[in-house]
Write a protein that holds these residues in place. Sequence first.
Motif, PDB file in Angstrom:
ATOM      1  N   ASP A   1      39.490  37.584  42.352  1.00  0.00           N
ATOM      2  CA  ASP A   1      38.420  38.370  41.726  1.00  0.00           C
ATOM      3  C   ASP A   1      37.076  37.646  41.725  1.00  0.00           C
ATOM      4  O   ASP A   1      36.114  38.126  41.121  1.00  0.00           O
ATOM      5  CB  ASP A   1      38.808  38.744  40.289  1.00  0.00           C
ATOM      6  CG  ASP A   1      39.964  39.732  40.260  1.00  0.00           C
ATOM      7  OD1 ASP A   1      40.076  40.557  41.185  1.00  0.00           O
ATOM      8  OD2 ASP A   1      40.757  39.681  39.294  1.00  0.00           O
TER       9      ASP A   1
ATOM     10  N   PHE B   1      46.914  41.556  34.330  1.00  0.00           N
ATOM     11  CA  PHE B   1      47.419  40.957  35.561  1.00  0.00           C
ATOM     12  C   PHE B   1      48.943  41.045  35.593  1.00  0.00           C
ATOM     13  O   PHE B   1      49.589  40.968  34.551  1.00  0.00           O
ATOM     14  CB  PHE B   1      47.003  39.486  35.667  1.00  0.00           C
ATOM     15  CG  PHE B   1      45.533  39.225  35.459  1.00  0.00           C
ATOM     16  CD1 PHE B   1      44.569  40.026  36.046  1.00  0.00           C
ATOM     17  CD2 PHE B   1      45.112  38.180  34.655  1.00  0.00           C
ATOM     18  CE1 PHE B   1      43.211  39.787  35.855  1.00  0.00           C
ATOM     19  CE2 PHE B   1      43.758  37.925  34.456  1.00  0.00           C
ATOM     20  CZ  PHE B   1      42.812  38.727  35.056  1.00  0.00           C
TER      21      PHE B   1
ATOM     22  N   ARG C   1      41.192  35.715  37.993  1.00  0.00           N
ATOM     23  CA  ARG C   1      41.971  35.428  39.193  1.00  0.00           C
ATOM     24  C   ARG C   1      41.040  34.989  40.324  1.00  0.00           C
ATOM     25  O   ARG C   1      39.921  35.492  40.458  1.00  0.00           O
ATOM     26  CB  ARG C   1      42.750  36.663  39.640  1.00  0.00           C
ATOM     27  CG  ARG C   1      43.761  37.145  38.619  1.00  0.00           C
ATOM     28  CD  ARG C   1      44.502  38.368  39.084  1.00  0.00           C
ATOM     29  NE  ARG C   1      43.557  39.439  39.416  1.00  0.00           N
ATOM     30  CZ  ARG C   1      43.915  40.646  39.822  1.00  0.00           C
ATOM     31  NH1 ARG C   1      45.181  40.951  39.963  1.00  0.00           N
ATOM     32  NH2 ARG C   1      43.003  41.555  40.092  1.00  0.00           N
TER      33      ARG C   1
ATOM     34  N   ARG D   1      37.353  40.475  34.833  1.00  0.00           N
ATOM     35  CA  ARG D   1      37.694  41.274  36.013  1.00  0.00           C
ATOM     36  C   ARG D   1      36.956  40.790  37.249  1.00  0.00           C
ATOM     37  O   ARG D   1      37.269  41.188  38.363  1.00  0.00           O
ATOM     38  CB  ARG D   1      37.345  42.729  35.747  1.00  0.00           C
ATOM     39  CG  ARG D   1      38.160  43.385  34.652  1.00  0.00           C
ATOM     40  CD  ARG D   1      39.520  43.836  35.130  1.00  0.00           C
ATOM     41  NE  ARG D   1      39.477  44.594  36.355  1.00  0.00           N
ATOM     42  CZ  ARG D   1      39.133  45.880  36.453  1.00  0.00           C
ATOM     43  NH1 ARG D   1      38.816  46.575  35.385  1.00  0.00           N
ATOM     44  NH2 ARG D   1      39.120  46.474  37.625  1.00  0.00           N
TER      45      ARG D   1
END
Length: 168
Positions: A111, A45, A108, A75
Motif C-alpha cells: 500500500d 488485512f 502494508r 490504507r
Amino acid sequence: MSTVAEFQQSLSRSDTESTVTTPETFASTLTDVVDRPAVGAALPFDSVDLEDAPVTLNPTPAQLHEAKTGVTAARLGVASLGTVAIQSRAAGDELVSLHPKTHVVVVRECDLRPDLEAAFDWLNDRFDDGERSFILATGASATGDMGALVEGVHGPENVHVLVLADDE
C-alpha cells in the motif's frame, strides 16, 4: 532506494519511528511498541489482526480517554513524504488514531506509493468507489499558529509506523 527504505527515511525526518515486520513477527513487534492501556480499530488485512494483541477493540469513551496508545491501519503510505492515509470507518479509526498520546499505524508494503501523484491516483480510485473520508497525516500532531511549535495538541504526540512486509 526501495520504496520501504524511502518511506522509513521520510518518516525519520518527521521524528516518526518505524519498524518493518512480517505477518509472522507482527504480534510480537506490536506488543513491543504498544504502551498500555491501548485501544485499536480492527485491521482490514487478511494476514494480521488485533484479536490477540494487548489492545481493546471497540473501546468505550472511558477506555479511549485512558488509552496511552491507539492502533489503526493505514490504507496508504506516501514514501516521499512519510505520510499515511487513515480511513474513517465505523471501526473507530479516526478516534483511535487521534485521541491517545501515541498512535501506532500499520501499513502494508503493497500500500506504499512512491510520491504524492501516485497517492492522488490511488485516492481518486477510492473516491470513484464511493470511499470519501481519509485523514492524511505526516508525523505527530503539531501546531505553530499561536507562536512556538507545540506537538500533540490536535492528535498524537508520538507516532510509530509498522510496515507489514509483503510475502516474498
